[in-house]
Design a protein around this motif. Structure first.
Motif, PDB file in Angstrom:
ATOM      1  N   ALA A  32       0.837  -1.208   0.000  1.00 45.18           N
ATOM      2  CA  ALA A  32       0.000   0.000   0.000  1.00 45.18           C
ATOM      3  C   ALA A  32       0.871   1.258   0.000  1.00 45.18           C
ATOM      4  N   ILE A  33       2.002   1.221   0.669  1.00 46.16           N
ATOM      5  CA  ILE A  33       2.925   2.359   0.653  1.00 46.16           C
ATOM      6  C   ILE A  33       3.481   2.535  -0.755  1.00 46.16           C
ATOM      7  N   ILE A  34       3.930   1.454  -1.347  1.00 46.93           N
ATOM      8  CA  ILE A  34       4.492   1.520  -2.704  1.00 46.93           C
ATOM      9  C   ILE A  34       3.469   2.055  -3.698  1.00 46.93           C
ATOM     10  N   VAL A  58      -5.299   2.399   3.856  1.00 48.52           N
ATOM     11  CA  VAL A  58      -5.505   1.251   4.729  1.00 48.52           C
ATOM     12  C   VAL A  58      -6.692   1.550   5.631  1.00 48.52           C
ATOM     13  N   ILE A  59      -7.611   0.621   5.676  1.00 44.21           N
ATOM     14  CA  ILE A  59      -8.722   0.692   6.628  1.00 44.21           C
ATOM     15  C   ILE A  59      -8.547  -0.524   7.533  1.00 44.21           C
ATOM     16  N   ALA A  60      -8.519  -0.279   8.838  1.00 39.70           N
ATOM     17  CA  ALA A  60      -8.271  -1.381   9.775  1.00 39.70           C
ATOM     18  C   ALA A  60      -8.844  -1.032  11.144  1.00 39.70           C
ATOM     19  N   THR A  61      -9.003  -2.059  11.958  1.00 39.10           N
ATOM     20  CA  THR A  61      -9.412  -1.867  13.344  1.00 39.10           C
ATOM     21  C   THR A  61      -8.163  -1.920  14.213  1.00 39.10           C
ATOM     22  N   TYR A  62      -8.042  -0.932  15.103  1.00 43.48           N
ATOM     23  CA  TYR A  62      -6.915  -0.848  16.025  1.00 43.48           C
ATOM     24  C   TYR A  62      -7.439  -0.361  17.358  1.00 43.48           C
ATOM     25  N   HIS A  63      -7.224  -1.135  18.383  1.00 45.57           N
ATOM     26  CA  HIS A  63      -7.691  -0.819  19.743  1.00 45.57           C
ATOM     27  C   HIS A  63      -9.174  -0.471  19.767  1.00 45.57           C
ATOM     28  N   ARG A 120     -10.260   2.657  11.618  1.00 46.29           N
ATOM     29  CA  ARG A 120      -9.490   3.839  11.229  1.00 46.29           C
ATOM     30  C   ARG A 120      -9.216   3.805   9.728  1.00 46.29           C
ATOM     31  N   GLU A 121      -9.266   4.966   9.095  1.00 56.06           N
ATOM     32  CA  GLU A 121      -8.910   5.112   7.690  1.00 56.06           C
ATOM     33  C   GLU A 121      -7.621   5.913   7.652  1.00 56.06           C
ATOM     34  N   MET A 122      -6.585   5.332   6.987  1.00 58.74           N
ATOM     35  CA  MET A 122      -5.252   5.904   7.086  1.00 58.74           C
ATOM     36  C   MET A 122      -4.487   5.770   5.771  1.00 58.74           C
ATOM     37  N   CYS A 123      -3.509   6.642   5.606  1.00 60.57           N
ATOM     38  CA  CYS A 123      -2.550   6.534   4.511  1.00 60.57           C
ATOM     39  C   CYS A 123      -1.210   6.150   5.128  1.00 60.57           C
ATOM     40  N   PRO A 124      -0.679   4.977   4.751  1.00 62.07           N
ATOM     41  CA  PRO A 124       0.594   4.533   5.332  1.00 62.07           C
ATOM     42  C   PRO A 124       1.774   5.273   4.708  1.00 62.07           C
ATOM     43  N   HIS A 125       2.720   5.664   5.537  1.00 61.89           N
ATOM     44  CA  HIS A 125       3.888   6.414   5.065  1.00 61.89           C
ATOM     45  C   HIS A 125       5.206   5.668   5.239  1.00 61.89           C
ATOM     46  N   ILE A 126       5.340   4.940   6.360  1.00 61.93           N
ATOM     47  CA  ILE A 126       6.591   4.216   6.640  1.00 61.93           C
ATOM     48  C   ILE A 126       6.233   2.875   7.277  1.00 61.93           C
ATOM     49  N   SER A 152      -6.411   4.214  -3.808  1.00 71.03           N
ATOM     50  CA  SER A 152      -6.553   5.633  -3.499  1.00 71.03           C
ATOM     51  C   SER A 152      -7.067   6.455  -4.666  1.00 71.03           C
ATOM     52  N   ALA A 153      -6.849   5.981  -5.887  1.00 73.05           N
ATOM     53  CA  ALA A 153      -7.278   6.730  -7.081  1.00 73.05           C
ATOM     54  C   ALA A 153      -6.811   8.184  -6.990  1.00 73.05           C
ATOM     55  N   GLY A 154      -5.587   8.376  -6.504  1.00 72.06           N
ATOM     56  CA  GLY A 154      -5.010   9.717  -6.425  1.00 72.06           C
ATOM     57  C   GLY A 154      -5.313  10.460  -5.137  1.00 72.06           C
ATOM     58  N   GLU A 155      -6.218   9.932  -4.311  1.00 75.89           N
ATOM     59  CA  GLU A 155      -6.538  10.575  -3.033  1.00 75.89           C
ATOM     60  C   GLU A 155      -5.463  10.188  -2.023  1.00 75.89           C
ATOM     61  N   TRP A 156      -4.811  11.174  -1.422  1.00 75.08           N
ATOM     62  CA  TRP A 156      -3.735  10.893  -0.471  1.00 75.08           C
ATOM     63  C   TRP A 156      -3.795  11.899   0.655  1.00 75.08           C
ATOM     64  N   HIS A 157      -3.614  11.435   1.859  1.00 77.71           N
ATOM     65  CA  HIS A 157      -3.691  12.291   3.041  1.00 77.71           C
ATOM     66  C   HIS A 157      -2.350  12.266   3.770  1.00 77.71           C
ATOM     67  N   THR A 158      -1.897  13.448   4.160  1.00 84.08           N
ATOM     68  CA  THR A 158      -0.650  13.571   4.888  1.00 84.08           C
ATOM     69  C   THR A 158      -0.658  14.911   5.626  1.00 84.08           C
ATOM     70  N   ALA A 159       0.408  15.197   6.334  1.00 83.82           N
ATOM     71  CA  ALA A 159       0.553  16.489   7.016  1.00 83.82           C
ATOM     72  C   ALA A 159       1.849  17.135   6.539  1.00 83.82           C
ATOM     73  N   SER A 160       1.929  18.434   6.718  1.00 84.03           N
ATOM     74  CA  SER A 160       3.097  19.176   6.239  1.00 84.03           C
ATOM     75  C   SER A 160       4.382  18.796   6.961  1.00 84.03           C
ATOM     76  N   ASN A 161       4.282  18.174   8.128  1.00 86.98           N
ATOM     77  CA  ASN A 161       5.479  17.815   8.885  1.00 86.98           C
ATOM     78  C   ASN A 161       5.938  16.387   8.609  1.00 86.98           C
ATOM     79  N   TYR A 162       5.529  15.775   7.486  1.00 79.16           N
ATOM     80  CA  TYR A 162       5.907  14.389   7.192  1.00 79.16           C
ATOM     81  C   TYR A 162       7.416  14.189   7.188  1.00 79.16           C
ATOM     82  N   SER A 163       8.175  15.106   6.665  1.00 84.16           N
ATOM     83  CA  SER A 163       9.621  14.913   6.555  1.00 84.16           C
ATOM     84  C   SER A 163      10.360  15.093   7.881  1.00 84.16           C
ATOM     85  N   ARG A 164       9.648  15.503   8.912  1.00 88.88           N
ATOM     86  CA  ARG A 164      10.255  15.662  10.219  1.00 88.88           C
ATOM     87  C   ARG A 164      10.754  14.310  10.734  1.00 88.88           C
TER      88      ARG A 164
END
Length: 113
Positions: free
Chosen positions: A18-20, A25-30, A34-40, A88-100
């Motif tokens: 999914a990262i590649i 990713v949609i998954a259950t956690y605790h 949750r609906e998420m975009c995996p980064h690392i 994702s069909a081009g839909e991607w979610h992230t924050a400006s501090n990703y490279s931190r």
């Protein structure tokens, strides 16, 4: 592809791909879906983990607005269930501090470019 009884290694490979592909990713956690975009993805002290940006769903801490740095989630893959990869069909979610620099993963396998 949905999962309910996959191994941690199978979930790892799903999220890695999914990262590649920059898929979601949609998954259950605790107890929360949750609906998420995996980064690392990689390991922390030998345990498989992923850094994901959560953009929808539930959480013990409420979600900030779209693009908020507070929506990053460091999740242990052996605690995920009902994992589903959504194109994702081009839909991607992230924050400006990703490279931190992050401390979620000490051995990076794959990260989003």
């Amino acid at each position: 592809m949905a999962t309910s009884t996959l191994t941690t290694e199978q979930i790892y490979q799903m999220i890695r791909q999914a990262i590649i592909d920059k898929d979601m990713v949609i998954a259950t956690y605790h107890g929360y879906v949750r609906e998420m975009c995996p980064h690392i993805i990689g390991t922390k002290k030998g345990r498989p983990q992923a850094l994901l940006y959560q953009f929808a769903g539930g959480s013990t801490s409420s979600l900030g607005p779209e693009g908020s740095p507070s929506n990053w989630r460091c999740l242990r893959l052996d605690e995920l269930s009902d994992v589903f990869i959504k194109k994702s069909a081009g839909e991607w979610h992230t924050a400006s501090n990703y490279s931190r620099p992050q401390t979620c993963i000490d051995h990076i396998d794959v990260q989003v470019k």
